[in-house]
Design an enzyme around this catalytic site. Sequence first.
Site, PDB file in Angstrom:
ATOM      1  N   GLY A 235      36.572  47.622  38.033  1.00 46.91           N
ATOM      2  CA  GLY A 235      37.533  47.024  38.963  1.00 46.91           C
ATOM      3  C   GLY A 235      38.083  48.049  39.940  1.00 46.91           C
ATOM      4  O   GLY A 235      38.224  47.786  41.142  1.00 46.91           O
ATOM      5  N   GLU A 253      40.975  41.336  37.648  1.00 49.93           N
ATOM      6  CA  GLU A 253      41.632  41.141  36.361  1.00 49.93           C
ATOM      7  C   GLU A 253      40.902  42.090  35.422  1.00 49.93           C
ATOM      8  O   GLU A 253      39.711  41.924  35.175  1.00 49.93           O
ATOM      9  CB  GLU A 253      41.504  39.675  35.959  1.00 49.93           C
ATOM     10  CG  GLU A 253      42.507  39.242  34.929  1.00 49.93           C
ATOM     11  CD  GLU A 253      41.874  39.218  33.573  1.00 49.93           C
ATOM     12  OE1 GLU A 253      42.157  40.162  32.805  1.00 49.93           O
ATOM     13  OE2 GLU A 253      41.125  38.290  33.278  1.00 49.93           O
ATOM     14  N   CYS A 287      40.078  39.628  27.050  1.00 48.26           N
ATOM     15  CA  CYS A 287      40.881  40.599  27.791  1.00 48.26           C
ATOM     16  C   CYS A 287      42.325  40.534  27.314  1.00 48.26           C
ATOM     17  O   CYS A 287      43.053  41.520  27.415  1.00 48.26           O
ATOM     18  CB  CYS A 287      40.776  40.376  29.286  1.00 48.26           C
ATOM     19  SG  CYS A 287      41.233  38.738  29.772  1.00 48.26           S
TER      20      CYS A 287
HETATM   21  C1  UN1 Z   1      39.522  36.597  28.954  1.00 53.76           C
HETATM   22  O1  UN1 Z   1      39.800  37.071  27.872  1.00 53.76           O
HETATM   23  O2  UN1 Z   1      38.818  37.235  29.762  1.00 53.76           O
HETATM   24  O3  UN1 Z   1      43.779  33.004  27.487  1.00 53.76           O
HETATM   25  C2  UN1 Z   1      39.936  35.232  29.349  1.00 53.76           C
HETATM   26  C3  UN1 Z   1      42.710  32.963  26.868  1.00 53.76           C
HETATM   27  C4  UN1 Z   1      41.544  32.256  27.516  1.00 53.76           C
HETATM   28  C5  UN1 Z   1      40.940  33.086  28.617  1.00 53.76           C
HETATM   29  C6  UN1 Z   1      40.669  34.510  28.265  1.00 53.76           C
HETATM   30  N1  UN1 Z   1      41.985  31.011  28.066  1.00 53.76           N
HETATM   31  O4  UN1 Z   1      42.567  33.461  25.786  1.00 53.76           O
END
Ligand code: UN1
Length: 502
Positions: A235, A253, A287
């Site tokens: 990123g 992100e 993430c």
């Molecule tokens: C991610 O981890 O890249 O909030 C996205 C969540 C999912 C999306 C995660 N709706 O855990």
Amino acid sequence: MATVPPLVGRHFIGGHWLGPAGAQFESRNPAQLDEVLGVFPQASAREANEAVAAARSAYPSWRRTSRIHRAELFDNLAQLIKRETENLARLMAQECGKVLTECRAEVIEGLHMIQYVFGTGRMPCGEIVASEIAEKDASVRRKPWGVVAVITPWNFPFAVPLWMLCPSLLEGNTVVFKPSEDTPLIGQRLIELFLEAGFPGGVVNLVHGEAEAGEALVRNPDVNVVLFTGSYEVGHRIQQLSAEHYDRIVACEMGSKSAVIVCEDARLDLAVTSALISAFKTSGQRCVSASRILVHDRLVEAFVQKYLDGAKRLRIGSPLDAGNFTGPVIHRAAVEKVLRYNQLAREEGAEVLLDGSPLTSGEHARGCYLAPFIYRVEHRPGVRCIREEVFGPHVAIIPFRDNEHAIQIYNDTPYGLSMAVITESYRTMRLFREECEYGMGYVNLPCIGAEVHLPFGGVKKSGNGHPSAAGLIETVTHKTAWTVNHGTEVKMAQGLTTQLEA
Ligand code: UN1
């Protein structure tokens, strides 16, 4: 051994599926590394630039189509996704190793994004505002930027691309999509469904590949917007390369060091469930996964016992067995990285409570399976294992004295994506809401599980605050001010005179 021959992957550029040419790469099943699911062409800069050119030439006519017509194509797409839910979930489970229940939830999350965008097609897309001059009508209207490059990760290979593709296309942009090199198969399947839904060639383009393709897209001056979800390193590189382009919009992100904060008054069972789900769903590879559980001193002993009991009971195994809690990690390199951080935690003084070593026998023998690694460590500034992203089943339990101490610990990482606070007190809840640095906050819940109609994104090294999902309309359009005089003479705001001569 593979039961079906590996799929032959193709780029889709300007309405044409291109035959295999040049360097290739394989997509393998992380639960059975000897299973090759597909062989994909590795885009060079040339193919990436061709895809941008195709998106550019499709842009004027796509922008001129009715917004409602564009929205209705998403209704077609929604019906196809409903038809294909089970097939998509199985394909995803095989390609990225997430268990079927999670893959189904991800297909549904993608469907929700499509439905959201379809629904907004007939909603207002601008604002009427007042003018100081009675005869003037003023409005705010949105325009697409042009060509959007969508570069997405393997861990949400279906929903995250849809978060980005849907608002971009609805608003009249055209796109070049580069799925993760670890999940090209599901990426290609998604584009096939866009075509079946009636999206014209050139409007949606697909290139497979790795850094060379991604870098060419970002360097291309004809790309107006780059939407990226993935690591901080990539990123940051995208942000640096994009600084060369004067009106380039970049929404990143990136990584996280998300946390669950278990306060003195927490309900213990709720805290344990939230912390287990936050840390170990998707084997800690969201993430938003929590790799830090902050626990009030008075609760630590009781919490640790229940947490370890719970973690030991988690079923880890084949992604296709819906009874399993989680599956493998994505590849050998991920196993190695997590093991390096487990070792680092030991060197940094962690008390290991559950030793997450590779699972290598029986049904786990052919895949990238890891048991949870759980340790207790005191917070000290500069301890790397509680500041850096690991992206795996690796979690620190960090005791704290009082709420102010917890806030200090929580904020002591370069990241700020997601956090959960477990408390019965509205005052405590409010304190964390105001003082912690995050993009998504949860109370008495895990710190994963966002819904598409909420903004999604973080602060600090987690990103530049641009939301994904529903909030992306802000990023893929620019606002214009449009002012019309209905009078027969010129009248200016701010009392500016219109007298031409003295
Ligand atoms: C991610 O981890 O890249 O909030 C996205 C969540 C999912 C999306 C995660 N709706 O855990």
